[in-house]
Design an enzyme around this catalytic site. Structure first.
Site, PDB file in Angstrom:
ATOM      1  N   GLN A 168       0.837  -1.189   0.000  1.00 21.13           N
ATOM      2  CA  GLN A 168       0.000   0.000   0.000  1.00 21.13           C
ATOM      3  C   GLN A 168       0.879   1.249   0.000  1.00 21.13           C
ATOM      4  O   GLN A 168       1.925   1.282   0.656  1.00 21.13           O
ATOM      5  CB  GLN A 168      -0.913   0.039   1.223  1.00 21.13           C
ATOM      6  CG  GLN A 168      -2.087  -0.906   1.175  1.00 21.13           C
ATOM      7  CD  GLN A 168      -3.080  -0.625   2.289  1.00 21.13           C
ATOM      8  OE1 GLN A 168      -2.710  -0.271   3.398  1.00 21.13           O
ATOM      9  NE2 GLN A 168      -4.359  -0.786   2.003  1.00 21.13           N
ATOM     10  N   TYR A 190      -9.138   8.691   5.871  1.00 22.89           N
ATOM     11  CA  TYR A 190      -7.789   9.165   5.579  1.00 22.89           C
ATOM     12  C   TYR A 190      -7.850  10.285   4.543  1.00 22.89           C
ATOM     13  O   TYR A 190      -8.918  10.655   4.051  1.00 22.89           O
ATOM     14  CB  TYR A 190      -6.918   8.006   5.105  1.00 22.89           C
ATOM     15  CG  TYR A 190      -6.590   7.010   6.189  1.00 22.89           C
ATOM     16  CD1 TYR A 190      -5.888   7.400   7.330  1.00 22.89           C
ATOM     17  CD2 TYR A 190      -6.989   5.679   6.090  1.00 22.89           C
ATOM     18  CE1 TYR A 190      -5.594   6.485   8.344  1.00 22.89           C
ATOM     19  CE2 TYR A 190      -6.703   4.757   7.087  1.00 22.89           C
ATOM     20  CZ  TYR A 190      -6.005   5.172   8.214  1.00 22.89           C
ATOM     21  OH  TYR A 190      -5.717   4.273   9.201  1.00 22.89           O
ATOM     22  N   ARG A 213      -7.453  -8.877  10.711  1.00 22.90           N
ATOM     23  CA  ARG A 213      -7.310  -9.398  12.074  1.00 22.90           C
ATOM     24  C   ARG A 213      -7.388 -10.927  12.132  1.00 22.90           C
ATOM     25  O   ARG A 213      -6.622 -11.548  12.891  1.00 22.90           O
ATOM     26  CB  ARG A 213      -8.361  -8.749  12.972  1.00 22.90           C
ATOM     27  CG  ARG A 213      -8.156  -7.236  13.139  1.00 22.90           C
ATOM     28  CD  ARG A 213      -9.344  -6.543  13.788  1.00 22.90           C
ATOM     29  NE  ARG A 213     -10.534  -6.660  12.963  1.00 22.90           N
ATOM     30  CZ  ARG A 213     -11.757  -6.341  13.374  1.00 22.90           C
ATOM     31  NH1 ARG A 213     -11.944  -5.909  14.618  1.00 22.90           N
ATOM     32  NH2 ARG A 213     -12.791  -6.462  12.568  1.00 22.90           N
ATOM     33  N   CYS A 255     -10.479 -15.181  15.504  1.00 23.18           N
ATOM     34  CA  CYS A 255     -10.392 -13.786  15.942  1.00 23.18           C
ATOM     35  C   CYS A 255     -11.636 -13.514  16.778  1.00 23.18           C
ATOM     36  O   CYS A 255     -12.752 -13.842  16.372  1.00 23.18           O
ATOM     37  CB  CYS A 255     -10.344 -12.868  14.723  1.00 23.18           C
ATOM     38  SG  CYS A 255     -10.638 -11.119  15.092  1.00 23.18           S
ATOM     39  N   CYS A 288      -4.449  -5.760  18.555  1.00 23.06           N
ATOM     40  CA  CYS A 288      -4.053  -5.238  17.240  1.00 23.06           C
ATOM     41  C   CYS A 288      -4.219  -3.728  17.198  1.00 23.06           C
ATOM     42  O   CYS A 288      -3.347  -2.981  17.646  1.00 23.06           O
ATOM     43  CB  CYS A 288      -4.842  -5.946  16.145  1.00 23.06           C
ATOM     44  SG  CYS A 288      -6.640  -6.029  16.447  1.00 23.06           S
ATOM     45  N   CYS A 304      -1.672  -9.725  18.517  1.00 19.53           N
ATOM     46  CA  CYS A 304      -2.996 -10.347  18.534  1.00 19.53           C
ATOM     47  C   CYS A 304      -3.271 -10.898  19.927  1.00 19.53           C
ATOM     48  O   CYS A 304      -2.399 -11.545  20.528  1.00 19.53           O
ATOM     49  CB  CYS A 304      -3.071 -11.467  17.499  1.00 19.53           C
ATOM     50  SG  CYS A 304      -4.658 -12.348  17.486  1.00 19.53           S
ATOM     51  N   ALA A 360      -6.045 -19.394  30.249  1.00 18.27           N
ATOM     52  CA  ALA A 360      -4.618 -19.372  30.551  1.00 18.27           C
ATOM     53  C   ALA A 360      -4.079 -20.788  30.744  1.00 18.27           C
ATOM     54  O   ALA A 360      -3.002 -21.130  30.242  1.00 18.27           O
ATOM     55  CB  ALA A 360      -4.352 -18.533  31.798  1.00 18.27           C
TER      56      ALA A 360
END
Length: 659
Positions: free
Chosen positions: A109, A176, A334, A357, A364, A376, A407
């Site tokens: 990009q 943008y 993501r 995700c 992120c 992530c 965990a």
């Protein structure tokens, strides 16, 4: 491969470039992927290679910005500048060689800049900055506009010299700079770069004209385009797109037509901007595939390929949309962080093995905007593939994990992957810990998917799982492990106020996992993330819900909530009619309800149920009782420090990779 996913695995021709499938790895700004001169770092090379190996047909870089001084505070803006083209070129050539081995293509990009999205940057007109609306951004001169365009063309030439087949113009989305030029709401110019739509698109036209002239007609040029803005004003999102002052879908489709006419080879479409951030980076509260109908409308007006991103991480939904001709490929940003092998797992016929995700935005974009290392929440290795990997253990050990929440499951997974013999013991009857109540909401089902993913991985890795077993220190010592990982988690905190033992009082875990609450009026005590989500869930069931929060605002305590999640949750609470009582604490529980103590004094609120969501407290640790017995003891997750899914997985991975 299943028949239903076949459309995702078909080749796609874009200009002169042919992709092997319809999976595109989305562009993400990840500073760790680049070195000080804009070159690809070792982590960057490994990051992109992992996703090429994982089956993605097309990979995008995050936005590169030429090193120029058009904007005096931010050279174009604060994204990755190219300060040493030759240094960049050496790493780019190496990266393309690696990607070629997997049949993957890459498109970098090139950005014209942030505009009002970053303090100090210039805009089409004097308009308010996003993060500081009291300040007006200065307007670009025509010479500065042309200098920016010339720099973008020069950067495209460099990328062609490196061997890239094309570029994507960043971006007429997310608000943008190019997006700002295209919208009458933000572009008030009276010269040839303002006014009618053709003038507002002049930058986009001059960019593609210049790139094609300098790099050749076969050099691919794509545009990232938001088809609708979903804003009611500066810093005012529109939950359902009503009262649009930005880009309507009708104008978005007209822009798509014109971009095709200018010579763009491809459109990568989505929706939203910073002012409607929950559309730009949709959190878990937004249903998957919401953008598909917009992409389908775009497909009706252009002949060039339409790629589609924004909560498209459902292979069934995506494959059907392609089969129906609504879009040509999916762009997964993501989800590609969470699982680099997303595409490969679909191709292999095992999409259930995709690490999901969870739409939390914490690891992120939320981390990036908070100044932390971007990665992530569910994949601690993301963007650190070269420097933070799991490697085989030199000495195999007998590892005991105590606690089967997220965990504990992550610690067991990592230890097993390293080659250890692992046993996981859980006091409850099922694995998952607090993933279970958190996943009880219909808008948090990804947590159930994550829980199921972990359990499948433990089965595949032959981890011995024992449930319904609450271990004492003596029990642990009797098993004679070499290492113990304590992942006992945390329990809901209960405030010490009069009447707290009343039968109408229930903690949030019990409220979400136990029998349905029969009453109509519910007071949720605590306006953090758990309390707000709990309140929204009850409100959607048709109950009358009030949140009591002691702080001046909800979503203020605990782990910071990313702004896109916070903004959407606030709007959803408002839509659902949840009453917010901030600056109020629970003073007492009475026979008829709850007493709130606030700035105006004491107020009794009628309630059938009082749900406690004031935080969690770590459960009692067995660590000290295991000292002096020749066993290495580690403590991970909420049992050490209460945090989030992200912090629980991160601590478990950190310990697990060193066992």
């Amino acid at each position: 491969m299943t028949v239903s996913h076949a459309p995702l695995l078909q080749p796609l021709k874009i200009g002169r470039m042919t992709l092997k499938n319809r999976f595109c790895m989305g562009p993400l700004t990840m500073p760790s992927l680049h070195g000080p001169f804009g070159e690809f770092s070792p982590d960057g090379l490994a990051y992109f290679e992992a996703r090429a190996k994982g089956g993605f047909g097309l990979l995008y870089t995050g936005a590169f910005h030429p090193d120029t001084l058009v904007d005096p505070v931010h050279p174009l803006d604060s994204k990755q500048p190219l300060k040493a083209p030759k240094t960049f070129q050496r790493t780019a050539v190496e990266l393309l060689e690696r990607l070629d081995a997997y049949g993957a293509k890459m498109i970098p990009q090139v950005s014209m800049g942030y505009g009002r999205n970053a303090p100090g940057c210039f805009c089409p007109s004097e308009i308010p900055y996003y993060h500081d609306p009291a300040r007006l951004a200065p307007a670009l001169t025509k010479d500065q506009i042309r200098q920016k365009i010339d720099q973008m063309i020069a950067t495209a030439v460099l990328f062609k010299q490196c061997g890239f087949p094309g570029i994507e113009v960043h971006a007429m989305h997310w608000g943008y700079l190019l997006d700002q030029f295209a919208m009458t709401f933000m572009n008030h110019r009276t010269d040839e770069y303002g006014g009618e739509l053709e003038n507002r698109l002049r930058c986009a036209r001059e960019i593609v004209d210049g790139v094609k002239a300098a790099c050749g007609a076969d050099f691919l040029v794509s545009m990232r385009l938001a088809l609708k803005s979903y804003i009611k004003g500066y810093n005012k999102p529109s939950l359902h797109g009503e009262n649009e002052v930005g880009r309507t879908l009708e104008e978005g489709l007209e822009i798509a037509r014109r971009l095709e006419g200018y010579g763009y080879d491809c459109l990568s479409v989505d929706f939203g901007q910073y002012d409607s951030f929950y559309y730009a980076a949709p959190p878990c509260y937004m249903e998957k595939g919401r953008v598909i109908d917009l992409a389908a409308a775009c497909k009706q007006v252009v002949r060039i390929p339409v790629l589609c991103g924004g909560r498209m991480n459902d292979p069934d939904l995506a494959a059907q949309a392609i089969a129906d001709g609504k879009l040509d490929a999916i762009v997964l940003g993501r989800p590609s962080l969470a699982d680099p092998a997303y595409a490969q797992k679909v191709a292999m016929g095992c999409p259930e093995d995709i690490r999901p995700c969870i739409g939390c935005n914490q690891g992120c974009i939320g981390a990036l905007k908070a100044g932390r290392r971007a990665g992530c929440a569910v994949n601690p290795q993301a963007a650190r593939e070269a420097t933070f990997p799991l490697t085989p253990a030199l000495e195999k050990q007998k590892v005991l994990v105590v606690g089967g929440g997220v965990a504990g499951m992550e610690a067991a997974r990592c230890a097993a992957l390293r080659g250890h013999t692992v046993t996981l013991c859980e006091a409850g009857e099922t694995l998952g810990g607090n993933l279970i109540p958190a996943g009880a909401h219909d808008f948090k089902k990804e947590l159930n998917e994550l829980n199921a993913w972990y359990q499948r991985q433990l089965t595949k890795l032959r981890v011995t799982v024992e449930t319904g077993l609450s271990l004492t220190a003596r029990d642990i010592l009797a098993r004679k492990p070499d290492a113990v990982v304590l992942a006992v988690g945390a329990a809901p905190t209960v405030p010490l106020v009069p009447g707290i033992e009343d039968a109408k009082v229930v903690d949030c875990v019990t409220a979400l996992t136990g029998p349905a609450l029969p009453g109509q009026k519910i007071v949720v005590v605590g306006g953090g993330l758990v309390g707000c989500e709990t309140a929204l869930g009850f409100a959607r069931e048709g109950k009358t819900v009030t949140i009591l929060e002691a702080l001046p605002d909800i979503l203020s305590a605990g782990i910071p909530v990313p702004e896109m999640n916070s903004s959407m949750l606030r709007d959803l609470l408002d839509e659902a009619g949840v009453t917010l009582r901030t600056g109020c604490r629970l003073a007492e529980v009475t026979e008829t309800g709850a007493v709130a103590q606030g700035p105006a004094g004491r107020e009794e609120l009628a309630a059938d149920h009082v749900v406690l969501a004031v935080g969690f407290t770590p459960r009692t640790s067995l660590a000290s009782a295991l000292d002096g017995h020749g066993i290495a003891v580690y403590q991970v997750g909420d049992g050490g420090k209460v945090g989030s899914v992200m912090t629980a997985i991160a601590t478990a991975y950190t310990v697990g990779r060193q066992l």
